[in-house]
Design a protein around this motif. Structure first.
Motif, PDB file in Angstrom:
ATOM      1  N   PHE A   1       0.823  -1.210   0.000  1.00 33.95           N
ATOM      2  CA  PHE A   1       0.000   0.000   0.000  1.00 33.95           C
ATOM      3  C   PHE A   1       0.860   1.265   0.000  1.00 33.95           C
ATOM      4  CE2 PHE A   1      -3.684  -2.325   2.362  1.00 33.95           C
ATOM      5  CZ  PHE A   1      -3.989  -2.999   1.188  1.00 33.95           C
ATOM      6  N   ILE A   2       2.014   1.183   0.670  1.00 32.77           N
ATOM      7  CA  ILE A   2       2.888   2.348   0.777  1.00 32.77           C
ATOM      8  C   ILE A   2       3.817   2.473  -0.435  1.00 32.77           C
ATOM      9  CG2 ILE A   2       4.798   3.365   2.099  1.00 32.77           C
ATOM     10  CD1 ILE A   2       3.484   2.193   4.626  1.00 32.77           C
ATOM     11  N   VAL A   3       4.363   1.332  -0.880  1.00 26.57           N
ATOM     12  CA  VAL A   3       5.331   1.355  -1.986  1.00 26.57           C
ATOM     13  C   VAL A   3       4.661   1.570  -3.339  1.00 26.57           C
ATOM     14  CG1 VAL A   3       7.084   0.008  -3.212  1.00 26.57           C
ATOM     15  CG2 VAL A   3       6.952  -0.104  -0.712  1.00 26.57           C
ATOM     16  N   ILE A   4       3.524   0.893  -3.559  1.00 30.32           N
ATOM     17  CA  ILE A   4       2.818   1.039  -4.846  1.00 30.32           C
ATOM     18  C   ILE A   4       1.336   1.319  -4.572  1.00 30.32           C
ATOM     19  CG2 ILE A   4       4.301  -0.244  -6.431  1.00 30.32           C
ATOM     20  CD1 ILE A   4       2.714  -2.762  -5.752  1.00 30.32           C
ATOM     21  N   PRO A   5       1.012   2.527  -4.124  1.00 30.31           N
ATOM     22  CA  PRO A   5      -0.386   2.881  -3.856  1.00 30.31           C
ATOM     23  C   PRO A   5      -1.250   2.624  -5.090  1.00 30.31           C
ATOM     24  CG  PRO A   5       1.096   4.617  -3.131  1.00 30.31           C
ATOM     25  CD  PRO A   5       1.909   3.676  -3.954  1.00 30.31           C
ATOM     26  N   SER A   6      -2.386   2.009  -4.889  1.00 34.58           N
ATOM     27  CA  SER A   6      -3.234   1.641  -6.027  1.00 34.58           C
ATOM     28  C   SER A   6      -4.608   2.293  -5.947  1.00 34.58           C
ATOM     29  CB  SER A   6      -3.386   0.117  -6.088  1.00 34.58           C
ATOM     30  OG  SER A   6      -3.790  -0.395  -4.824  1.00 34.58           O
ATOM     31  N   THR A   7      -5.248   2.388  -7.105  1.00 37.57           N
ATOM     32  CA  THR A   7      -6.585   2.964  -7.175  1.00 37.57           C
ATOM     33  C   THR A   7      -7.336   2.309  -8.328  1.00 37.57           C
ATOM     34  OG1 THR A   7      -7.833   5.033  -7.254  1.00 37.57           O
ATOM     35  CG2 THR A   7      -5.954   4.849  -8.744  1.00 37.57           C
ATOM     36  N   ILE A   8      -8.583   2.689  -8.486  1.00 31.46           N
ATOM     37  CA  ILE A   8      -9.416   2.146  -9.551  1.00 31.46           C
ATOM     38  C   ILE A   8     -10.421   3.210  -9.979  1.00 31.46           C
ATOM     39  CG2 ILE A   8     -11.142   1.211  -7.947  1.00 31.46           C
ATOM     40  CD1 ILE A   8     -11.546  -1.137  -9.827  1.00 31.46           C
ATOM     41  N   VAL A   9     -10.771   3.188 -11.250  1.00 28.79           N
ATOM     42  CA  VAL A   9     -11.796   4.111 -11.760  1.00 28.79           C
ATOM     43  C   VAL A   9     -13.132   3.390 -11.679  1.00 28.79           C
ATOM     44  CG1 VAL A   9     -12.625   5.425 -13.728  1.00 28.79           C
ATOM     45  CG2 VAL A   9     -10.159   5.217 -13.317  1.00 28.79           C
ATOM     46  N   ARG A  10     -14.012   3.883 -10.836  1.00 32.74           N
ATOM     47  CA  ARG A  10     -15.309   3.242 -10.650  1.00 32.74           C
ATOM     48  C   ARG A  10     -16.324   3.740 -11.680  1.00 32.74           C
ATOM     49  NH1 ARG A  10     -15.635   4.375  -4.158  1.00 32.74           N
ATOM     50  NH2 ARG A  10     -14.617   2.469  -3.408  1.00 32.74           N
ATOM     51  N   PRO A  11     -17.260   2.885 -12.031  1.00 30.11           N
ATOM     52  CA  PRO A  11     -18.287   3.301 -12.996  1.00 30.11           C
ATOM     53  C   PRO A  11     -19.344   4.175 -12.338  1.00 30.11           C
ATOM     54  CG  PRO A  11     -18.746   1.093 -12.221  1.00 30.11           C
ATOM     55  CD  PRO A  11     -17.410   1.473 -11.630  1.00 30.11           C
TER      56      PRO A  11
ATOM     57  N   ALA B   1     -15.264 -12.852  -7.165  1.00 29.79           N
ATOM     58  CA  ALA B   1     -16.061 -12.387  -8.304  1.00 29.79           C
ATOM     59  C   ALA B   1     -16.761 -11.070  -7.983  1.00 29.79           C
ATOM     60  CB  ALA B   1     -17.088 -13.455  -8.684  1.00 29.79           C
ATOM     61  N   SER B   2     -17.273 -10.968  -6.749  1.00 27.62           N
ATOM     62  CA  SER B   2     -18.012  -9.756  -6.375  1.00 27.62           C
ATOM     63  C   SER B   2     -17.119  -8.523  -6.383  1.00 27.62           C
ATOM     64  CB  SER B   2     -18.659  -9.930  -4.999  1.00 27.62           C
ATOM     65  OG  SER B   2     -17.697  -9.873  -3.958  1.00 27.62           O
ATOM     66  N   THR B   3     -15.878  -8.660  -5.906  1.00 24.71           N
ATOM     67  CA  THR B   3     -14.980  -7.505  -5.876  1.00 24.71           C
ATOM     68  C   THR B   3     -14.687  -6.989  -7.282  1.00 24.71           C
ATOM     69  OG1 THR B   3     -12.955  -8.847  -5.927  1.00 24.71           O
ATOM     70  CG2 THR B   3     -13.860  -8.310  -3.758  1.00 24.71           C
ATOM     71  N   LEU B   4     -14.659  -7.922  -8.245  1.00 25.29           N
ATOM     72  CA  LEU B   4     -14.397  -7.540  -9.637  1.00 25.29           C
ATOM     73  C   LEU B   4     -15.641  -7.003 -10.329  1.00 25.29           C
ATOM     74  CD1 LEU B   4     -12.197 -10.605 -10.692  1.00 25.29           C
ATOM     75  CD2 LEU B   4     -11.405  -8.341  -9.967  1.00 25.29           C
ATOM     76  N   MET B   5     -16.788  -7.603 -10.019  1.00 21.73           N
ATOM     77  CA  MET B   5     -18.018  -7.263 -10.744  1.00 21.73           C
ATOM     78  C   MET B   5     -18.723  -6.024 -10.207  1.00 21.73           C
ATOM     79  SD  MET B   5     -19.395 -11.125 -11.508  1.00 21.73           S
ATOM     80  CE  MET B   5     -20.586 -10.680 -12.781  1.00 21.73           C
ATOM     81  N   VAL B   6     -18.351  -5.599  -8.978  1.00 22.48           N
ATOM     82  CA  VAL B   6     -18.866  -4.301  -8.504  1.00 22.48           C
ATOM     83  C   VAL B   6     -17.788  -3.231  -8.622  1.00 22.48           C
ATOM     84  CG1 VAL B   6     -20.571  -5.333  -6.963  1.00 22.48           C
ATOM     85  CG2 VAL B   6     -18.309  -4.744  -6.072  1.00 22.48           C
ATOM     86  N   LYS B   7     -16.679  -3.613  -9.255  1.00 22.25           N
ATOM     87  CA  LYS B   7     -15.582  -2.695  -9.566  1.00 22.25           C
ATOM     88  C   LYS B   7     -14.953  -2.063  -8.324  1.00 22.25           C
ATOM     89  CE  LYS B   7     -16.229  -3.612 -13.856  1.00 22.25           C
ATOM     90  NZ  LYS B   7     -15.258  -4.436 -14.606  1.00 22.25           N
ATOM     91  N   GLN B   8     -14.819  -2.898  -7.278  1.00 20.09           N
ATOM     92  CA  GLN B   8     -14.089  -2.481  -6.099  1.00 20.09           C
ATOM     93  C   GLN B   8     -12.614  -2.836  -6.217  1.00 20.09           C
ATOM     94  OE1 GLN B   8     -15.434  -0.140  -4.202  1.00 20.09           O
ATOM     95  NE2 GLN B   8     -15.361  -1.240  -2.274  1.00 20.09           N
ATOM     96  N   HIS B   9     -12.322  -3.826  -7.053  1.00 18.49           N
ATOM     97  CA  HIS B   9     -10.952  -4.286  -7.251  1.00 18.49           C
ATOM     98  C   HIS B   9     -10.740  -4.697  -8.692  1.00 18.49           C
ATOM     99  CE1 HIS B   9      -9.429  -4.344  -3.109  1.00 18.49           C
ATOM    100  NE2 HIS B   9     -10.644  -4.696  -2.748  1.00 18.49           N
TER     101      HIS B   9
END
Length: 223
Positions: free
Chosen positions: A100-110, A173-181
């Motif tokens: 989390f500290i070395v490679i902070p990540s994010t996602i573009v939610r719909p 599957a849920s984390t991918l299909m609700v675009k949380q991850h």
């Protein structure tokens, strides 16, 4: 207190409490360092192919129930299993902190356009959970450690292990299909759990909790 002891043995309280504390530090504490940092989007082509499906938020939320059940079962199995699995979980969570500290990540939610119950729940989760600290996915990590812990438990049957495996897959599957991850978040969650389990068992790190238990017993005896 007696009712709680019937659900979860006393020896399991400290390691499970430490699991909760490491979760808070990993997920919330790391933001102290990463808020102003550049965040990376690790989406791949596969993620673009996965449809946004608000209904799957059901399994995302039910994951919390499977964690509670999973850790209770692990805690009730035996000291050895409880200490080994909890230590593995904590090792995995420490690796999450570093990531989390070395490679902070994010996602573009719909954008959520519907007004149904599943859309409402998804909006609520989006509001409560900011789109960062994603790789590895702690949501997936916890479900996988519960399944892998179940595989070490002899007091439960095959049916329970199958249920925990299916639960883990549905949560993935849920984390991918609700675009949380994104897909890599799920893969890295499994990897850190497997590393944690290997290191915990290989070096018998669960013995730390045996030592803590003895120390606490001596303190109680003196009182």
């Amino acid at each position: 207190m007696q009712k709680i002891k019937k659900i979860l043995p006393m020896y399991a309280f400290v390691p499970i409490l430490v699991c909760l504390l490491t979760n808070v530090v990993a997920y919330f504490g790391t933001r102290i360092f990463t808020t102003q940092m550049h965040h990376y989007d690790f989406s791949i082509v596969l993620d673009d192919m996965i449809p946004f499906t608000p209904f799957m938020i059901t399994f995302y939320i039910l994951a919390y129930v499977s964690w509670i059940v999973g850790f209770i079962v692990i805690g009730r199995e035996s000291r050895k299993v409880c200490y080994e699995v909890c230590t593995a979980e904590q090792i995995a969570k420490l690796m999450c902190m570093v990531a989390f500290i070395v490679i902070p990540s994010t996602i573009v939610r719909p954008e959520i356009t519907g007004n149904g119950i599943f859309e409402w729940l998804t909006r609520l989760i989006y509001q409560m959970d900011s789109p960062d600290n994603l790789l590895p996915s702690i949501h997936c990590l916890e479900n996988w450690i519960c399944f892998r812990g179940a595989m070490k438990c002899k007091k439960v049957g095959t049916g329970y292990r199958v249920i925990m495996f299916i639960s883990a897959i549905l949560v993935f599957a849920s984390t991918l299909m609700v675009k949380q991850h994104v897909f890599l978040d799920v893969v890295t969650a499994i990897i850190v759990v497997e590393i944690g389990l290997f290191v915990s068992k290989r070096f018998d790190l669960g013995r730390i909790y045996f030592w803590i238990e003895k120390k606490l017993s001596k303190i109680v005896m003196k009182k």
